[in-house]
Scaffold this active site. Structure first.
Site, short mmCIF file in Angstrom:
data_model
loop_
_atom_site.label_atom_id
_atom_site.label_comp_id
_atom_site.label_asym_id
_atom_site.label_seq_id
_atom_site.Cartn_x
_atom_site.Cartn_y
_atom_site.Cartn_z
CE LYS A 191 -4.22 0.79 2.29
NZ LYS A 191 -4.96 0.54 3.38
CG ASN A 231 -13.13 -1.22 6.95
OD1 ASN A 231 -12.72 -0.65 5.75
ND2 ASN A 231 -13.57 -0.50 7.68
CG ASP A 260 -14.82 1.86 10.06
OD1 ASP A 260 -16.19 1.72 10.10
OD2 ASP A 260 -14.08 2.22 9.44
CE1 TYR A 319 -3.17 -9.87 -4.54
CE2 TYR A 319 -2.73 -12.54 -4.50
CZ TYR A 319 -3.55 -11.33 -5.03
OH TYR A 319 -3.94 -11.51 -6.17
P1 AMP Z 1 -7.58 0.68 0.62
O1 AMP Z 1 -6.86 1.97 0.22
O2 AMP Z 1 -7.20 -0.15 1.72
O3 AMP Z 1 -9.04 0.96 0.66
O4 AMP Z 1 -7.40 -0.47 -0.79
C1 AMP Z 1 -7.91 0.08 -1.93
C2 AMP Z 1 -8.29 -1.26 -2.74
O5 AMP Z 1 -7.04 -2.32 -3.01
C3 AMP Z 1 -9.12 -2.24 -1.98
O6 AMP Z 1 -10.45 -1.65 -2.15
C4 AMP Z 1 -8.78 -3.54 -2.26
O7 AMP Z 1 -9.40 -3.76 -3.71
C5 AMP Z 1 -7.22 -3.57 -2.83
N1 AMP Z 1 -6.56 -3.87 -1.74
C6 AMP Z 1 -5.96 -3.48 -0.81
N2 AMP Z 1 -5.40 -4.19 0.16
C7 AMP Z 1 -5.36 -5.41 -0.29
C8 AMP Z 1 -4.75 -6.64 0.01
N3 AMP Z 1 -4.12 -6.87 1.19
N4 AMP Z 1 -4.64 -7.66 -0.94
C9 AMP Z 1 -5.62 -7.66 -2.14
N5 AMP Z 1 -6.11 -6.46 -2.46
C10 AMP Z 1 -6.02 -5.41 -1.74
#
Ligand code: AMP
Length: 303
Positions: A75, A174, A169, A125
């Site tokens: 991220k 989430n 939350d 992942y």
């Molecule tokens: P977030 O910023 O956490 O909302 O992440 C944005 C998007 O990335 C999420 O809605 C998921 O589709 C994807 N995503 C986030 N974390 C993961 C992860 N650990 N494994 C796979 N996809 C992820």
């Protein structure tokens, strides 16, 4: 943007990356030894693959640690924006909490690092992506699927509470899914260490418990309320207290104005009502949840 040299370009190379990645992540469950805790990670330790999604503060990429070939989700968050929106402290709290949690239904955070412009979180992942998308695709889940997910959630929250962590939350957005559709609770942005009883209003409107709507003290039983809302949303396809505006939603929450469609079984209704009680202390404890008759649909003899 990520350094272009670490992005995988050519098609052949890309295909090989994903083939390898998919076979690895299927096997890769809890081999913590594969990615050792370190505090000197840099972006050069990773090969970056496809984008997995976008969040408010940045992007998430599939990535592979160069040395061990361990697949992770990276991220990448924009530091400037985090500072501008005063979210850096909340992020650091999320990092601290999530890094210390070890449970198969809680998304692992293996570590984090910074450079001048970005904050990078090294995450487990989740091969099947977002729970929210699955719910939209299926419209609603069967009672058996719901029971399967609820049992995992109860287990994970019991673990969080034993570590004095309240999530606050819980909602489909989430929750991520591993390859075998095992739940992975993510986004600990709102979670807190429950050292004292708190009064901050947070969480998502549809999932707010009455004690948070009324801004009175709350404790880890807020997660039980959210579990009740989640169970309803899984079975019905939308949360129970939806209304046209904020005040109307608040009113429905405080009056526990809940209606069940005909297809919801008596056992399911009973469990939801035992989670959605106005008095927090009346909510069914997590340790007793799995004994509720709703979970009999998971018994072998009923399959
Ligand atoms: P977030 O910023 O956490 O909302 O992440 C944005 C998007 O990335 C999420 O809605 C998921 O589709 C994807 N995503 C986030 N974390 C993961 C992860 N650990 N494994 C796979 N996809 C992820």
């Amino acid at each position: 943007m990520i350094h272009s040299h670490s992005y995988i370009h050519s098609n052949d190379k890309e295909n090989a990356f994903y083939q390898d990645a998919y076979s690895k992540t299927k096997k890769q469950t809890y081999q913590e030894e594969d990615i050792q805790p370190r505090n000197d990670w840099t972006i050069n330790d990773f090969e970056i693959g496809k984008p997995l999604g976008c969040g408010k503060f940045g992007k998430v990429y599939m990535a592979r640690e160069r040395r061990t070939k361990f697949i992770v989700a990276l991220k990448v968050l924009d530091k400037k924006q985090l500072i501008k929106e005063k979210m850096l402290n909340q992020l650091l709290r999320e990092v601290e909490i999530q890094t210390n949690l070890r449970h198969k239904h809680i998304l692992r955070m293996y570590g984090h690092f910074f450079d001048d412009r970005k904050v990078y979180l090294i995450l487990e992942y989740a091969g099947r992506g977002e729970m929210y998308k699955l719910l939209i695709e299926k419209k609603r889940f069967t009672e058996k699927t719901t029971a399967f997910f609820m049992a995992s959630m109860a287990n994970a929250l019991l673990y969080c509470h034993s570590k004095n962590v309240i999530h606050r939350d819980i909602k489909p957005e989430n929750l991520l899914l591993g390859y075998t559709h095992d739940i992975k609770i993510s986004d600990f942005g709102w979670s807190v260490h429950a050292s004292s009883r708190r009064t901050t209003l947070c969480g998502t409107l549809d999932y707010l418990p009455p004690e948070m709507v009324q801004k009175t003290h709350y404790d880890n039983t807020v997660d039980l309320w959210c579990l009740g809302v989640l169970m309803y949303e899984f079975l019905v396809g939308q949360p129970p207290f939806m209304a046209d505006d904020k005040q109307a939603t608040f009113r429905r929450i405080t009056n526990i104005d809940i209606h069940f469609p005909d297809h919801v079984s008596e056992n399911a209704k009973d469990l939801i009502k035992r989670l959605l009680t106005k008095r927090p202390q009346d909510r069914i404890p997590l340790s007793e949840l799995s004994k509720h008759p709703f979970f009999h649909c998971l018994d072998k003899k009923n399959q």
